[in-house]
Design a protein around this motif. Structure first.
Motif, PDB file in Angstrom:
ATOM      1  N   HIS A   7      -6.637   8.660   2.270  1.00  0.00           N
ATOM      2  CA  HIS A   7      -6.320   8.333   0.879  1.00  0.00           C
ATOM      3  C   HIS A   7      -5.397   7.121   0.802  1.00  0.00           C
ATOM      4  CE1 HIS A   7      -2.992  11.120   1.983  1.00  0.00           C
ATOM      5  NE2 HIS A   7      -2.258  10.384   1.197  1.00  0.00           N
ATOM      6  N   GLU A  54      -4.621   8.794  -4.656  1.00  0.00           N
ATOM      7  CA  GLU A  54      -3.690   9.769  -5.205  1.00  0.00           C
ATOM      8  C   GLU A  54      -2.708   9.040  -6.102  1.00  0.00           C
ATOM      9  OE1 GLU A  54      -3.851  12.677  -1.298  1.00  0.00           O
ATOM     10  OE2 GLU A  54      -1.913  11.973  -2.014  1.00  0.00           O
ATOM     11  N   HIS A  79       1.648   4.184  -0.178  1.00  0.00           N
ATOM     12  CA  HIS A  79       1.271   4.309   1.230  1.00  0.00           C
ATOM     13  C   HIS A  79      -0.233   4.448   1.370  1.00  0.00           C
ATOM     14  CE1 HIS A  79       1.817   8.686   0.207  1.00  0.00           C
ATOM     15  NE2 HIS A  79       0.774   8.847   1.002  1.00  0.00           N
ATOM     16  N   GLU A 130       0.821   6.646   6.528  1.00  0.00           N
ATOM     17  CA  GLU A 130       0.833   8.086   6.789  1.00  0.00           C
ATOM     18  C   GLU A 130      -0.301   8.407   7.744  1.00  0.00           C
ATOM     19  OE1 GLU A 130      -0.101  10.488   3.319  1.00  0.00           O
ATOM     20  OE2 GLU A 130       0.775  12.288   4.227  1.00  0.00           O
TER      21      GLU A 130
END
Ligand code: CO
Length: 134
Positions: A7, A54, A79, A130
């Motif tokens: 994502h 997101e 991120h 991430e």
């Protein structure tokens, strides 16, 4: 080592306005907002065929995205998340290569209930990365 893009997370000051933009202007499929108190965010998932975006709004005191929004009041990309098969193996390899892992270096359970780590943005072209074990 890295697998698929899992994502892209975008911090937003106003979740409802962001949802309206994505749903009504871009024509995206968006989820209901989910309050993740332990992560300090309310999240909406924008479902795309090959990945998801997101939209994150701060929730409660000390949200991890609060300072980002102070610097970027209109919102912005917070991120990017890549999938890995084995997060500890990935961490060891990254650290051996000189990349800094944030926090104590131990994987935490992320917003999807899976182990995650974050890598220092200065080591990855100014982007917070991430890693999520899938
Ligand atoms: Co994420």
């Amino acid at each position: 080592m890295i697998g698929k893009l899992n994502h892209v997370a975008i911090a937003v000051p106003e979740l409802n306005a962001a949802v309206t933009r994505y749903r009504d202007v871009l024509g995206a499929r968006v989820s209901q907002p989910q309050a993740l108190a332990e992560h300090g965010v309310t999240v909406v998932f924008v479902e795309l065929d090959n990945t998801k975006v997101e939209l994150l709004e701060p929730l409660g005191e000390g949200s991890p995205i609060a300072s980002f929004l102070e610097k970027n009041p209109a919102g912005g990309m917070h991120h990017i998340c890549y999938e890995v098969d084995d997060i500890k193996q990935a961490r060891d390899r990254l650290q051996a290569g000189g990349a800094r892992v944030l926090g104590d270096g131990e994987p935490k359970i992320g917003a999807h209930g899976k182990p995650v780590l974050f890598l220092h943005p200065k080591d990855f072209c100014g982007t917070l990365v991430e890693l999520e074990q899938v």
